[in-house]
Design an enzyme around this catalytic site. Structure first.
Site, PDB file in Angstrom:
ATOM      1  N   GLU A   8      23.323  29.974 -26.584  1.00 59.07           N
ATOM      2  CA  GLU A   8      21.943  30.252 -26.984  1.00 59.07           C
ATOM      3  C   GLU A   8      21.042  29.022 -26.954  1.00 59.07           C
ATOM      4  O   GLU A   8      19.915  29.097 -26.508  1.00 59.07           O
ATOM      5  CB  GLU A   8      21.872  30.810 -28.424  1.00 59.07           C
ATOM      6  CG  GLU A   8      22.459  32.159 -28.609  1.00 59.07           C
ATOM      7  CD  GLU A   8      23.715  32.084 -29.446  1.00 59.07           C
ATOM      8  OE1 GLU A   8      23.869  32.919 -30.319  1.00 59.07           O
ATOM      9  OE2 GLU A   8      24.538  31.193 -29.193  1.00 59.07           O
ATOM     10  N   ASP A  84      27.011  32.730 -30.266  1.00 59.27           N
ATOM     11  CA  ASP A  84      27.615  32.550 -31.595  1.00 59.27           C
ATOM     12  C   ASP A  84      28.538  33.710 -31.957  1.00 59.27           C
ATOM     13  O   ASP A  84      28.322  34.849 -31.532  1.00 59.27           O
ATOM     14  CB  ASP A  84      26.524  32.443 -32.669  1.00 59.27           C
ATOM     15  CG  ASP A  84      25.757  31.127 -32.576  1.00 59.27           C
ATOM     16  OD1 ASP A  84      26.273  30.187 -31.932  1.00 59.27           O
ATOM     17  OD2 ASP A  84      24.651  31.053 -33.126  1.00 59.27           O
ATOM     18  N   ASP A  86      29.005  35.949 -34.277  1.00 61.88           N
ATOM     19  CA  ASP A  86      28.629  36.912 -35.304  1.00 61.88           C
ATOM     20  C   ASP A  86      27.987  38.081 -34.576  1.00 61.88           C
ATOM     21  O   ASP A  86      27.890  38.076 -33.341  1.00 61.88           O
ATOM     22  CB  ASP A  86      27.701  36.299 -36.374  1.00 61.88           C
ATOM     23  CG  ASP A  86      26.453  35.653 -35.782  1.00 61.88           C
ATOM     24  OD1 ASP A  86      26.115  35.951 -34.612  1.00 61.88           O
ATOM     25  OD2 ASP A  86      25.803  34.858 -36.482  1.00 61.88           O
ATOM     26  N   GLU A  88      24.942  39.150 -34.304  1.00 65.20           N
ATOM     27  CA  GLU A  88      23.735  38.813 -33.548  1.00 65.20           C
ATOM     28  C   GLU A  88      24.114  38.088 -32.258  1.00 65.20           C
ATOM     29  O   GLU A  88      23.567  38.367 -31.188  1.00 65.20           O
ATOM     30  CB  GLU A  88      22.799  37.949 -34.400  1.00 65.20           C
ATOM     31  CG  GLU A  88      21.443  37.766 -33.766  1.00 65.20           C
ATOM     32  CD  GLU A  88      20.455  37.036 -34.657  1.00 65.20           C
ATOM     33  OE1 GLU A  88      19.279  36.980 -34.278  1.00 65.20           O
ATOM     34  OE2 GLU A  88      20.858  36.520 -35.718  1.00 65.20           O
ATOM     35  N   TYR A 299      30.749  26.770 -38.024  1.00 68.57           N
ATOM     36  CA  TYR A 299      29.622  27.694 -37.949  1.00 68.57           C
ATOM     37  C   TYR A 299      29.072  28.014 -39.334  1.00 68.57           C
ATOM     38  O   TYR A 299      29.827  28.298 -40.262  1.00 68.57           O
ATOM     39  CB  TYR A 299      30.066  28.981 -37.243  1.00 68.57           C
ATOM     40  CG  TYR A 299      28.923  29.882 -36.862  1.00 68.57           C
ATOM     41  CD1 TYR A 299      27.835  29.383 -36.156  1.00 68.57           C
ATOM     42  CD2 TYR A 299      28.923  31.230 -37.215  1.00 68.57           C
ATOM     43  CE1 TYR A 299      26.784  30.202 -35.802  1.00 68.57           C
ATOM     44  CE2 TYR A 299      27.871  32.067 -36.855  1.00 68.57           C
ATOM     45  CZ  TYR A 299      26.801  31.541 -36.149  1.00 68.57           C
ATOM     46  OH  TYR A 299      25.758  32.352 -35.801  1.00 68.57           O
ATOM     47  N   ARG A 301      26.801  30.376 -40.394  1.00 71.17           N
ATOM     48  CA  ARG A 301      26.463  31.734 -40.855  1.00 71.17           C
ATOM     49  C   ARG A 301      27.773  32.488 -41.050  1.00 71.17           C
ATOM     50  O   ARG A 301      28.309  33.072 -40.120  1.00 71.17           O
ATOM     51  CB  ARG A 301      25.545  32.433 -39.851  1.00 71.17           C
ATOM     52  CG  ARG A 301      24.086  32.008 -40.021  1.00 71.17           C
ATOM     53  CD  ARG A 301      23.136  32.867 -39.218  1.00 71.17           C
ATOM     54  NE  ARG A 301      23.081  32.473 -37.827  1.00 71.17           N
ATOM     55  CZ  ARG A 301      22.311  31.494 -37.352  1.00 71.17           C
ATOM     56  NH1 ARG A 301      21.543  30.807 -38.172  1.00 71.17           N
ATOM     57  NH2 ARG A 301      22.316  31.207 -36.071  1.00 71.17           N
ATOM     58  N   HIS A 346      36.336  34.966 -39.820  1.00 69.49           N
ATOM     59  CA  HIS A 346      35.554  33.737 -39.709  1.00 69.49           C
ATOM     60  C   HIS A 346      36.114  32.674 -40.654  1.00 69.49           C
ATOM     61  O   HIS A 346      37.059  32.906 -41.387  1.00 69.49           O
ATOM     62  CB  HIS A 346      34.086  34.018 -40.035  1.00 69.49           C
ATOM     63  CG  HIS A 346      33.414  34.910 -39.032  1.00 69.49           C
ATOM     64  ND1 HIS A 346      32.129  35.352 -39.175  1.00 69.49           N
ATOM     65  CD2 HIS A 346      33.860  35.437 -37.866  1.00 69.49           C
ATOM     66  CE1 HIS A 346      31.803  36.121 -38.147  1.00 69.49           C
ATOM     67  NE2 HIS A 346      32.841  36.190 -37.342  1.00 69.49           N
TER      68      HIS A 346
END
Length: 547
Positions: A8, A84, A86, A88, A299, A301, A346
């Site tokens: 991203e 990433d 997750d 999103e 990470y 989040r 995670h």
């Protein structure tokens, strides 16, 4: 170029490029490159099935990026999606594939919790496919929010004030703020009195019981009651009735996840949640270190408290070498999140290299980066250290009718406080003997009134959202930030105050759309989205019911 890796952010792309040979090219999509259009609803209803079909488009400012991605993808033997890990990120990966004309599930998908050479190499050796269940969960969230925003916002704008907008998570969050404000306005203070004394010129004590009845806060309601006790105490002789000492241990704190990092950075560093996430993003994506540019935290989040075994082993070795055996527990500590729907695959937020301590980091990081890194680094070490041990002390001074209690404490062993610090100073009580006569040197009574509940600050609001299961790690900071941007809340001395328009909007939604602002409904919807991500629930079923 044989291989193309699409991430991203440009910073992430630069860091990963450092670890790879010239057979790889790493390029950034610069975030979302495909979304629902801004100017229209962007969702159609299928006449036959009743399914809600999103009509995605590529925003104008993303066109040059998409053009370049298509060109590079055409020339590459293999295209890796490396967004990433997750929901999103999974959805962004899906949209990248669609935008460059590829089938998402046919492209290798690589994931990593940290941006280090070993993590990237391991990811490339173990690619998977785009997880369509996670993509569907994120699409569901996006479409739900579009339905609320696009259908409710014009209504608010026409009925209340131009430019107003509504959001699904924001509306239930705003209702929490409004409910607290209502509690404050409806609050009626109650009077109560406290009585404190000074024995032997330097021992602070408070009233403990009177005529055999234990005195709790709010027990003494009037000045007359307080004066009765004070007068009685002045005429009494006191002796030491009991001396108690007890040891207690203070548990080690768990490693950070998104919500607790935002809360702690707010209370200890004065960072807003938005600022915390911006600084954490830099630490994750790559900064200069003694070993070159690399990500120095995992990470950021996440709602997991899991830690990689290798990371725990290196922390234990570091603790033993730096602080000695007494600071190292017999076995490694494990933590489990209480967060609803936590993604346990995670990891918690931790440093990627335990040897890159805050002293070394000071040579490479900016002031804010160092503050946040030190917070994360120290918490990670602390979670694998021994508990702190304290001694609590209490003495009861007894007269005929009145008994006073003095309390003290002493730190016996600092344990994890060695790295996190310890705010409370020792308050030692002098050595006295049971039955010993003591002098009452001073006594005072003081009037107080009960206080209304405190307004939320950003940290306590995020804690409340987490406890109710509203939102997920990626939504906490943007939710609070959006409410500020939309002028629904204002920050005064770091406390959240709702604006007048916030009351009007919330009252209208409560009357006509109670589910939208109901925290239980919003939390249940989060759990439903989790079920979609786990492949247990069909996303179209959820959308149709909501629509």
């Amino acid at each position: 170029m044989k291989n193309l890796i699409i991430v991203e952010s440009p910073a992430k792309a630069r860091t990963i490029t450092n670890f790879l040979s010239k057979d790889y090219k790493v390029i950034a999509s610069k975030g979302h490159i495909r979304d629902l259009p801004k100017s229209t609803f962007g969702i159609t209803v299928d006449d036959e099935t009743g399914d809600l079909v999103p009509k995605y488009s590529i925003p104008r400012d993303a066109n040059p990026t998409v053009k370049e991605l298509k060109k590079l993808a055409k020339a590459a033997e293999t295209v890796f999606i490396a967004t990433d890990e997750d929901r999103e990120g999974e959805a962004i990966g899906y949209h990248i594939a669609k935008a460059i004309g590829k089938e998402p599930t046919e492209l290798p998908r690589i994931v990593f919790h940290e941006i280090t050479k070993s993590a990237i190499q391991h990811a490339l050796e173990n690619p998977r496919k785009v997880d369509m269940d996670s993509v569907d969960a994120q699409q569901t969230r996006r479409l739900l929010d579009r339905i609320v925003g696009y259908k409710l916002s014009p209504l608010l704008a026409s009925k209340i004030q131009k430019g107003l907008s509504a959001g699904r998570v924001q509306s239930s969050t705003l209702k929490l703020v409004i409910e607290r404000e209502r509690e404050i306005k409806a609050f009626k203070p109650e009077e109560f009195w406290t009585i404190d004394a000074l024995f032997q010129k330097n021992i602070d004590a408070s009233i403990y019981d009177y005529n055999g009845l234990k005195i709790e806060k709010l027990t003494i309601k009037t000045e007359a009651d307080a004066t009765e006790i004070t007068t009685a105490a002045k005429g009494e002789s006191f002796v030491v009735a009991s001396i108690d000492k007890s040891k207690r241990k203070t548990k080690t704190p768990p490693p950070f996840m998104t919500s607790t990092l935002q809360q702690t950075a707010s209370t200890q560093l004065g960072f807003s949640p938005k600022k915390t996430m911006m600084v954490a993003q830099k630490l994750y994506e790559g900064v200069k270190t003694d070993k070159g540019t690399m990500g120095i935290i995992t990470y950021m989040r996440t709602d997991s408290m899991n830690l990689a075994k290798e990371a725990v082993t290196s922390a234990r070795e570091y603790i033993k070498a730096t602080y000695g055996d007494k600071y190292l527990p017999g076995k490694a500590k494990n933590y489990v999140t209480k967060s609803k729907g936590a993604q346990e695959a995670h990891e918690a937020i931790r440093p990627t290299m335990v040897e890159f301590d805050s002293k070394m980091a000071a040579d490479y990081l900016s002031v804010d980066e160092l503050k946040l890194y030190r917070l994360i680094y120290n918490r990670f070490l602390a979670c694998q250290m021994t508990e702190a041990e304290l001694e609590s002390q209490s003495i009861l001074f007894k007269g005929d009718k009145c008994t006073f209690k003095a309390s003290g404490r002493k730190l016996l062993f600092d344990g994890f406080y060695r790295v996190t610090g310890h705010g409370d100073k020792d308050k030692l009580l002098p050595d006295l003997e049971k039955g010993q006569a003591v002098n009452l040197d001073e006594i005072k009574q003081e009037q107080h009134f009960t206080e209304p509940p405190a307004r939320y600050n950003e940290a306590s609001l995020i804690k409340k959202l987490e406890s109710l299961g509203i939102g997920r790690p990626s939504t906490y900071a943007p939710t609070v930030s959006t409410l500020q941007t939309r002028k629904y809340i204002e920050l005064e001395k770091k406390r959240i105050h709702p604006t007048e328009i916030a009351f009007t909007v919330t009252e209208m939604l409560e009357e006509h759309f109670p589910e939208i602002v109901d925290s239980g409904f919003t939390a249940n919807m989060e759990e439903t989205l989790d079920e979609v991500a786990e492949g247990k629930t069909d996303w179209q079923t959820i959308l149709k019911a909501f629509y």
